[in-house]
Design a protein around this motif. Structure first.
Motif, short mmCIF file in Angstrom:
data_model
loop_
_atom_site.label_atom_id
_atom_site.label_comp_id
_atom_site.label_asym_id
_atom_site.label_seq_id
_atom_site.Cartn_x
_atom_site.Cartn_y
_atom_site.Cartn_z
N LYS A 297 26.91 27.72 11.20
CA LYS A 297 27.43 29.39 11.08
C LYS A 297 28.89 29.27 10.91
O LYS A 297 29.42 29.89 9.94
CB LYS A 297 27.16 29.99 12.34
CG LYS A 297 25.64 30.50 12.38
CD LYS A 297 25.37 31.31 13.65
CE LYS A 297 24.46 32.14 13.52
NZ LYS A 297 23.97 33.05 14.77
N ARG A 373 31.23 37.19 8.81
CA ARG A 373 30.48 37.15 10.02
C ARG A 373 28.96 37.50 9.57
O ARG A 373 28.12 36.99 9.97
CB ARG A 373 30.85 38.10 10.99
CG ARG A 373 30.80 38.01 12.33
CD ARG A 373 31.57 38.79 13.32
NE ARG A 373 30.83 40.20 13.35
CZ ARG A 373 30.41 40.93 14.26
NH1 ARG A 373 30.73 40.42 15.52
NH2 ARG A 373 29.82 41.74 14.38
N THR A 374 28.81 38.74 8.80
CA THR A 374 27.58 39.17 8.17
C THR A 374 26.84 37.88 7.45
O THR A 374 25.72 37.57 7.81
CB THR A 374 27.81 40.14 7.09
OG1 THR A 374 28.38 41.18 7.88
CG2 THR A 374 26.50 40.70 6.71
N ARG A 377 25.89 35.30 10.11
CA ARG A 377 24.85 35.59 11.04
C ARG A 377 23.38 36.10 10.38
O ARG A 377 22.47 36.31 11.10
CB ARG A 377 25.17 36.96 11.77
CG ARG A 377 26.37 36.83 12.84
CD ARG A 377 26.73 37.98 13.51
NE ARG A 377 27.23 37.62 14.77
CZ ARG A 377 27.28 38.55 15.75
NH1 ARG A 377 26.98 39.62 15.71
NH2 ARG A 377 28.07 38.27 17.08
#
Ligand SMILES: Nc1ncnc2c1ncn2[C@@H]1O[C@H](COP(=O)(O)OP(=O)(O)O)[C@@H](O)[C@H]1O
Ligand SMILES: [Mg+2]
Lengths: 387, 237
Positions: A297, A373-374, A377
């Motif tokens: 991530k 971040r999107t 995630r």
């Protein structure tokens, strides 16, 4: 190892239309930022650098500027007896009583008038400002109605050129010289001899006294000795400190610059964010694939933030280039403390360019954060189902 | 029986859509030996991809254990799981999932960027993988410059470049014409026979499934054998 940088660079090239639009937005914001900050910068330098470290300015107690101050001739006599003042070759204390008044002059090609500072000085007063250089004509002779004008004033006001006659108060003064004060506050002034100016404006007192301490080390002692003479009701400070206080004039411009930059920066952030969100949406399946292959991530997030920052940095560099031509353009503004015209230039310094680039990187970072971040995630399985 | 590589124990998986629970896998038990080539069939929406994702460690079950090589991967953290996938699983997708801005070489190199191999070692591995799929002369080509079959071969090279134990393929021929599909199936079979990869392949094409050693069916969340699980079907070749 992280996702290779070429992945980001090539994606920026592939999506060239949105890339260019975002770069353009950021370039514009950075250009405005640089222009406004260079304005504040130029204004600051026109005042901050004014003065010599061993010089001391004396004003009426409570007066913030020379315009509001008066120092009687008797007080001037007393001041010269205070120990610690440097002496010239004849043993006379180096001190200059000066008269400072504002006059109204018409700007060139314009019907609007603006305040200009007229300073009446003695020979000592001239000697106390060694950075002041004549660049045309000659020095004024005392008490024959002659004056010298700073180049910036001569360039920007009517009737202030070499050979012109200036109406100062009730007398006429011939402009016999043009001077350059090296970017200091004196670059916005007209100078003549103190006797002539006092007479023209009917002044019985001086506005201020400038004197030289024996050396920089004893300057502050001299300052306190002057202030200790309570019956004179005078205030004294180093010349540097005096002009530094005047720079509060650049405060509003700097504040405005930062304010405008922040507002536009927020807009640019949203622009960048939009681009990055679109970019993330467009590459959803790729992101799922990279995650499936074992990229973390964090590396996905880093990759997208870096991409956004590259975008912004390119915009920042272009913005700096766009703003560069304003460097050195001279203009004038009101000094908010003295209400006189202050001439200054847009000054783009390496520091300013660096902070503009940092600013653009910050825009890229903030604009890239949420989309990245999107991206990071998204559940892998869901991302892989995207067509 | 041969040594077990994959062992699913009472695996349950359901999705939530709004307030409704959609059951997908219901108490599944499955054991797959090392070196197996298994085809997973079933109607669309029966949960084949879901099952494959659980085995490949990109999804987690609601309950049950997924033990691979004696390791229960449901107990791994997300980061550990990412590392585990990079080492042990090769992915082959229906739509190839190559990165369009990277060349064939760079696509195959991607999984190696997660290892500590030097650049020259990586080059060796990439070229070996590309030669296995017969595309060593296409290393500089970008995905859009390749045919579907070639893209899938590059994707297979990417899947095997780290020499993983397990290959998972989700409808690898679903987007290909018959001829390319046959080539890909031959290649996958070779990976099983020559390189001893354990392969699980989801397909709904019986011809594709016939290349496998065994076929299992997934329907209504339950597995059933076809002609006896772990038997080589007679139909192929
Ligand atoms: N992320 C998800 N959220 C909700 N439902 C899902 C999700 N992924 C899959 N499903 C549902 O689970 C069921 C099984 O899906 P899938 O495993 O893709 O089936 P198959 O691969 O056999 O076609 C389908 O009904 C599908 O709609
Ligand atoms: Mg599926």
């Amino acid at each position: 190892m992280a996702i290779p940088l070429k992945y980001n660079l090539r994606n920026l090239i592939v999506r060239r239309v949105s890339t260019l639009m975002t770069i353009g937005t950021i370039a514009l914001v950075v250009a405005v930022f640089v222009a406004l900050m260079s304005l504040a910068n130029g204004l600051n330098s026109s005042l901050v650098e004014t003065g010599s470290p061993e010089n001391v300015v004396i004003l009426r107690d409570g007066a913030q500027t020379e315009m509001q101050s008066f120092v009687t001739k008797e007080a001037f006599q007393v001041i010269q007896t205070i120990p610690g003042i440097a002496r010239d070759t004849q043993g006379k204390p180096i001190a200059s009583g000066e008269v400072v008044v504002l006059i109204n002059l018409l700007r060139r090609g314009d019907i609007s008038a603006s305040n200009v500072t007229v300073r009446g000085v003695s020979e000592t007063g001239v000697a106390l400002r060694p950075h002041l250089k004549l660049v045309g004509g000659r020095m004024f002779r005392p008490d024959v109605g002659e004056a010298i004008v700073s180049r910036k004033i001569a360039d920007r006001f009517q009737g202030a050129s070499l050979g012109d006659e200036l109406q100062l108060g009730r007398r006429k003064f011939a402009v016999v010289g043009i001077f350059d004060a090296g970017g200091t506050g004196f670059d916005s002034e007209i100078w003549s001899d103190v006797v002539g100016v006092s007479d023209a404006f009917d002044r019985a007192s001086y506005s201020s006294v400038l004197l030289r301490a024996e050396n920089v080390a004893t300057r502050d002692q001299l300052v306190s000795r002057i202030e200790a003479e309570q019956r004179l009701k005078l205030e004294s400070k180093s010349e540097l400190a005096y002009y530094e206080e005047q720079t509060s004039a650049s405060g509003p411009i700097r504040g405005l610059g930062i304010f405008v930059a922040i507002i536009m920066g927020i807009g640019a952030c949203f622009g960048g964010m939009n681009t990055m969100y679109a970019s993330v949406a467009y590459r959803t399946r790729e992101i799922g694939t990279l995650r499936a292959l074992g990229f973390s991530k964090l590396s996905i997030m880093t990759s997208f933030v870096i991409e956004s920052m590259i975008l912004a940095l390119i915009g920042g560099v272009i913005g700096c280039l766009l703003a560069l031509p304003v460097n050195g353009i001279a203009t004038g503004t009101m000094n908010f403390r003295t209400f006189s015209e202050v001439a200054f230039s847009f000054r783009i310094t390496p520091d300013l360019l660096l902070s503009a680039l940092v600013f653009s990187l910050l825009l890229g970072f903030i604009g890239g954060l949420l989309p990245s971040r999107t991206a990071a995630r998204m559940p892998i399985t869901k991302a892989l189902r995207e067509i | 029986m041969a040594d077990t590589l994959i062992n699913l124990v009472r695996v349950t998986k359901h999705y939530r859509r709004d307030t409704i629970d959609i059951p997908v896998l219901d108490n599944i038990d499955l054991e797959i030996s090392r070196g197996e080539f298994l085809a997973l069939m079933g109607p669309s929406g029966s949960g084949k991809t879901t099952l494959l994702n659980l085995i490949a460690g990109i999804d987690k079950p609601n309950s049950g254990r997924v033990v691979i090589d004696d390791k229960d991967i449901t107990k791994l953290s997300e980061q550990q799981l990412a590392k585990w996938r990079a080492r042990h699983v090769g992915f082959i997708f229906q739509l190839y999932n190559l990165i369009p801005v990277l060349s064939a070489y760079e696509n195959v190199e991607l999984p190696l960027l997660l290892t500590s191999l030097s650049k020259s070692k990586r080059r060796e591995h990439v070229m070996t993988a590309l030669s296995v799929v017969g595309l060593e002369d296409r290393e500089r080509h970008y995905p859009r410059q390749l045919s579907g079959g070639q893209e899938q071969r590059v994707a297979i090279a990417r899947a095997i470049v780290t020499d993983p134990t397990l290959l998972v393929a989700d409808e690898p021929t679903g987007d290909l014409d018959a001829k390319s599909a046959e080539e890909i199936l031959d290649l996958i079979k070779r990976l099983n026979e020559e390189f001893h990869k354990t392969i699980i392949m989801v397909t709904h094409d019986p011809r594709a499934a016939s290349h496998a050693h065994a076929i299992i069916h997934l329907e209504k969340g339950v597995l059933s054998k076809s002609g006896g699980v772990y038997e080589v079907p007679a139909a192929h070749n």
